[in-house]
Design a protein around this motif. Structure first.
Motif: not given
Lengths: 216, 80, 258
Positions: C236, C111, C232, B53-54, C115, C229, C68, B49-50, B41-43, B45-46, B39
């Motif tokens: 970009l 991505v 987003q 990008v932002s 995962l 995503l 997940f 990434y966000v 790792v998933s969080w 990575v997300f 869990f």
């Protein structure tokens, strides 16, 4: 197909590529012999793997050249301006690569057979090689056209080529294992059709997408 | 999936029994740490990434505004 | 003089979006909704996973990774399907919007697939006793990862963006068509080379009702995350294109001055 003849004549005349690909194939055989310790008992299990690693790497070597030469000499632009259709250009290139690879494999196969002590004169083995090499040349020609235009093209071709070609390698290795092991028909029923389906699919797709690669 | 004749294909039963043996050896608390790791790792990575990008989006938007401002000031862009 | 330059640049800037602020602002609003909705659903999903879903009788708590792992993996397949469709439409219509969609979806897909591989490996260790097994789905996922990393590389290494768009569209089509063949070849290959540990366990016990409901909720949550995503990333890319347009317009101006 004049195009095919032109390319093959160029390759054979320069001899550079044929020799380097052959030497490369032999090197693979020698290196793997020590890396995997090929004994007569295990030869059926290991030799097909070595054979196809050598063929696949030799194919990338040969095909990375196919469009680079055209690019360096501006041959592709001339070809594109001529009234030859894009499909014909692609198929001509793919046929050249196919014949070239078959030529290389015709030399390498007996050498491998002698080095590892298996019988190369098997109809199914030859069939496997032709089908798999067709798959190599279709996908390889398309990707070498892409790779030739990008930066760091020496890396791009293998990076694109190997993941896509994986089913062909699996099918070819399994089919040759059967062929070398002496099972002439048993077990081939699945792998040769797999190769054939792959070839048929990419015979349709590759010429179509190739027209988008070369447009400028 | 018909097995190849002449090659021993283990019975389905054997496949099923094997992981159970392994499971019995597994420590439950150890299981939980694997769960937490998955869990986390998933969080991570997300979010990473966000975040990237932002941030790139912000940088570029700022560059666009800067260019626009530079153009709106007469004389500032005439130096070229 | 300065004014003509200004209008020219403003024109270059707004060529992409006819009404400069409208679509941008609307898409930003949409993304804000998505991220709020996605965040709330993700928290709800987590609480469902840990408090509502029953502990698996055989696998224990580690089975919760499932909620997940599976949606992430399925979303990555969805992402690559979107890349496939968008690539075809782009090649036929040449509308940059489809290329943006393809690129965004490919990147988000990479991505997700990364995962899926990581959570898969973490799941495999306690369940199957090994970090990795050459099981058909795992292997196909790895090949997917390689193909779409190559896709992103082709785009990055192309001589110009237009070429990158065409080349990567070709890779997106060929790569996706290849996936089923890879999958079947690996299944057949597996049937000859059994390795000691294989996990039909996940399929062996059917999902209980509550588990299925939580899994479904998880799917929807990750779908929203995926859409967010991609939106987003597309925004970009739009900004990148606008910046590129302005810069090239300025360069043209500078050249014409000299």
């Amino acid at each position: 197909m004049v195009l095919v003849w032109k390319d093959i004549l160029l390759e054979v005349r320069s001899r550079e590529l044929v020799i380097s690909v052959l030497v490369f194939g032999l090197l693979v055989a020698v290196v793997f012999n020590f890396a995997l310790d090929v004994t007569p008992q295990r030869v059926t299990a290991i030799a097909p793997g070595i054979l196809w690693v050598a063929f696949a790497f030799a194919a990338t070597m040969a095909m990375s050249r196919a469009f680079v030469r055209e690019r360096e000499q501006g041959g592709l632009e001339g070809l594109l301006l001529s009234p030859v259709s894009r499909d014909a250009i692609f198929l001509g290139k793919a046929l050249t690569n196919l014949l070239f690879m078959l030529l290389v494999e015709m030399v390498l196969l007996p050498v491998f057979a002698v080095l590892f002590g298996f019988s190369a004169m098997s109809f199914t083995l030859i069939g496997t090689i032709v089908l798999a090499t067709l798959g190599f040349s279709l996908v390889g020609t398309l990707f070498s056209a892409i790779a030739a235009q990008t930066r760091s093209r020496e890396i791009m071709l293998p990076v694109l080529f190997f993941p896509v070609i994986l089913p062909v390698i699996i099918g070819a290795v399994e089919a040759s294992t059967r062929a070398i092991g002496g099972e002439t028909t048993v077990g081939l029923g699945r792998w040769l059709p797999l190769l054939a389906v792959f070839d048929a699919l990419f015979l349709v797709i590759c010429p179509w997408v190739f027209s988008f690669v070369v447009e400028e | 999936m018909a097995g190849q004749p002449g090659r021993p294909v283990p019975a389905d039963e054997e496949y099923r029994r094997m992981p159970l043996v392994l499971l019995q050896n597994a420590v439950p608390s150890c299981n939980l740490s694997y769960l937490a790791a998955a869990f986390m790792v998933s969080w991570v990575v997300f979010f990473v990434y966000v975040f990237f990008v932002s941030r790139k989006q912000q940088d570029m938007s700022r560059e666009i505004t800067q260019l626009r401002d530079a153009l709106e000031q007469p004389g500032a862009g005439d130096g070229d | 003089m300065a004014e003509t330059r200004q209008t020219e640049l403003a024109h270059a800037d707004s060529r992409e979006s006819v009404t400069p602020l409208g679509p941008v602002r609307r898409s930003r609003d949409l993304r804000v909704y998505l991220v709020v909705l996605g965040g709330v659903m993700m928290l709800a999903d987590l609480s469902f996973i840990f408090w509502v879903a029953p502990t698996d009788s055989i696998l224990g708590d580690i089975q919760r990774v499932f909620y997940f792992h599976v949606p992430i993996a399925v979303m990555s397949f969805l992402a690559f399907f979107v890349v496939f469709v968008a690539s075809i439409v782009y090649l036929v219509t040449r509308s940059p919007a489809w290329d943006r969609l393809a690129q965004a979806s490919a990147e988000v897909g990479v991505v997700f697939v990364t995962l899926a591989l990581i959570t898969g490996v973490i799941w495999a260790r306690p369940i199957w006793g090994v970090w990795w097994t050459w099981e058909p789905r795992l292997t196909t996922t790895l090949i997917l990862w390689l193909i779409y990393v190559a896709y992103l590389m082709v785009r990055a290494y192309a001589a110009n963006p237009n070429q990158g768009a065409r080349y990567s569209a070709v890779v997106g089509i060929v790569g996706f068509v290849d996936v089923p063949i890879v999958y079947y070849s690996v299944i057949w290959w597996r049937s000859i080379h059994p390795s000691p540990v294989v996990g039909p366990l996940a399929q062996a016990n059917a999902l209980e009702g509550t588990m299925a409901a939580v899994l479904l909720f998880s799917f929807i949550t990750f779908l929203i995350l995926f859409v967010f995503l991609v939106a987003q990333r597309m925004a970009l890319r739009e900004t990148e294109d606008r910046l590129g347009g302005i810069k090239s317009a300025m360069r043209r101006r500078a050249e014409s001055v000299f």
